[in-house]
Write a protein that holds these residues in place. Structure first.
Motif, short mmCIF file in Angstrom:
data_model
loop_
_atom_site.label_atom_id
_atom_site.label_comp_id
_atom_site.label_asym_id
_atom_site.label_seq_id
_atom_site.Cartn_x
_atom_site.Cartn_y
_atom_site.Cartn_z
N ASN A 7 -46.32 14.28 68.64
CA ASN A 7 -46.03 15.51 69.42
C ASN A 7 -47.09 16.60 69.19
O ASN A 7 -46.77 17.78 69.00
CB ASN A 7 -44.66 16.06 69.05
N SER A 9 -49.76 19.17 70.29
CA SER A 9 -50.10 19.97 71.47
C SER A 9 -51.04 21.09 71.08
O SER A 9 -51.03 21.58 69.94
CB SER A 9 -48.84 20.56 72.10
N LYS A 10 -51.89 21.48 72.04
CA LYS A 10 -52.83 22.56 71.81
C LYS A 10 -53.12 23.28 73.12
O LYS A 10 -53.55 22.65 74.10
CB LYS A 10 -54.15 22.02 71.22
N THR A 11 -52.88 24.59 73.15
CA THR A 11 -53.22 25.43 74.29
C THR A 11 -54.20 26.49 73.83
O THR A 11 -53.95 27.20 72.85
CB THR A 11 -51.97 26.10 74.90
N LYS A 17 -54.17 24.01 78.66
CA LYS A 17 -53.41 23.14 77.76
C LYS A 17 -54.23 21.88 77.54
O LYS A 17 -54.23 20.96 78.35
CB LYS A 17 -52.04 22.80 78.34
N LEU A 19 -54.11 19.65 74.91
CA LEU A 19 -53.35 18.52 74.39
C LEU A 19 -51.89 18.75 74.69
O LEU A 19 -51.36 19.84 74.44
CB LEU A 19 -53.56 18.35 72.89
N ASP A 20 -51.24 17.72 75.23
CA ASP A 20 -49.87 17.88 75.71
C ASP A 20 -48.98 16.80 75.09
O ASP A 20 -48.88 15.69 75.59
CB ASP A 20 -49.85 17.78 77.24
N ASN A 21 -48.40 17.12 73.93
CA ASN A 21 -47.40 16.25 73.30
C ASN A 21 -47.96 14.85 73.02
O ASN A 21 -47.36 13.83 73.36
CB ASN A 21 -46.16 16.16 74.19
N LYS A 210 -52.85 14.29 78.05
CA LYS A 210 -51.73 13.36 77.83
C LYS A 210 -52.24 11.94 77.66
O LYS A 210 -53.20 11.53 78.31
CB LYS A 210 -50.77 13.40 79.02
#
Length: 296
Positions: A7, A9-11, A17, A19-21, A210
């Protein structure tokens, strides 16, 4: 050995965004991270290398929580970014001895043995006394690998290493990675499908931050067998096919017409013939499916 992401994530501050989960397990061997430019590959590499913090998520390497044990983790890490190093007028041998000293290898005999081995593995022994600043692009990339091998890392990350290399340099560089990949986890980030096909035992396709799919290249290709079809058309006919079929790719042939490959569960119509699936078909089919879902 196993690297586990859960999980992640990075915004960025600009709202992107990156990295998404991301949840993925990477085992020993050559792991290909395949995706277009802007897919989030470099963001993921920098996050794993502890050069930036994720907003959420966990990263574990052989039972070590790397986000809370960065210094200890970096002792086992070798990282080759897209852009690295402006070198002084020093030979490869002298520079590697210098870097080895910085890594705490103070015994001269031990350091010499380690440097000699790194030069041998990367096929740079014959040019060990040449200034690195005068190396070709491929030689500099191989020197980058030699540099990160000095502390015998268990996890090696290389980010877009073959971009800009000519075919001969690319071939030599891939051979070096292939050799070191047998005893390490090597994460190989690229947008070049052939690099993954030639090199990697496991892979994932990333886009929009993703993970879209993960398996072995062989298994991913097998999943498309019987669903790839080809036809030949004029330039004008391609647009019509794109409106009526799931077009994967097209390329000019010897007669200056276009060979068009489409994905279909069954015969898509007259003039089509079945063809063997390729990793490039997997890549474009996966990206097209993701794009369609995003638009929907």
């Amino acid at each position: 050995m196993i690297l586990s992401l859960k999980n992640v994530s990075k915004t960025y501050p600009n709202g992107v965004k990156a990295l998404d989960n991301v949840t993925i397990d990477i085992k020993a061997g050559m792991f290909g991270l395949l995706g277009p430019n802007g897919a989030g590959k470099s963001s993921l590499m920098r996050t794993i290398a502890t050069l930036q913090e994720p907003d959420t998520g966990e990263i574990d390497f052989n039972g070590l929580d790397i986000l809370n044990n960065k210094i200890e983790f970096r002792k086992t890490l070798g990282y080759l970014p897209q852009e690295f190093g402006v070198y002084p007028k020093m030979s490869a041998s002298d520079l590697l001895h210098y870097f080895a000293s910085l890594k705490g290898i103070t015994n001269k005999a031990e350091r010499t043995a380690i440097v000699d081995k790194a030069l041998e593995v990367t096929n740079l022994s014959d040019v060990r006394n040449k200034h690195v600043a005068g190396y070709s692009g491929g030689m500099k990339q191989r020197f980058g690998i030699a540099q990160l091998l000095l502390n015998n890392p268990k996890l090696i990350i290389v980010d877009e290493p073959t971009a800009g290399l000519d075919p001969a340099e690319r071939h030599r560089f891939l051979n070096v990675l292939r050799e070191i990949g047998t005893n390490h986890i090597v994460i190989f980030s690229t947008h070049i499908v052939d690099d993954v096909k030639e090199l990697c035992t496991d892979m994932a396709i990333l886009n929009g931050g993703k993970i879209l799919s993960q398996s072995t290249p062989k298994e991913l290709v097998q999943s498309l067998e019987g669903h790839i079809w080809k036809t030949t058309t004029s330039r004008e006919g391609v647009e019509s096919l794109q409106n009526s079929h799931n077009v994967i790719s097209s390329s000019f042939n010897d007669t200056n017409d276009l060979d068009v490959r489409v994905y279909s569960e069954s015969m898509p119509g007259d003039g089509f013939e079945p063809v063997a699936a390729t990793l490039e078909d997997v890549y474009f089919t996966t990206l097209n499916k993701n794009q369609s879902q995003t638009v929907a």
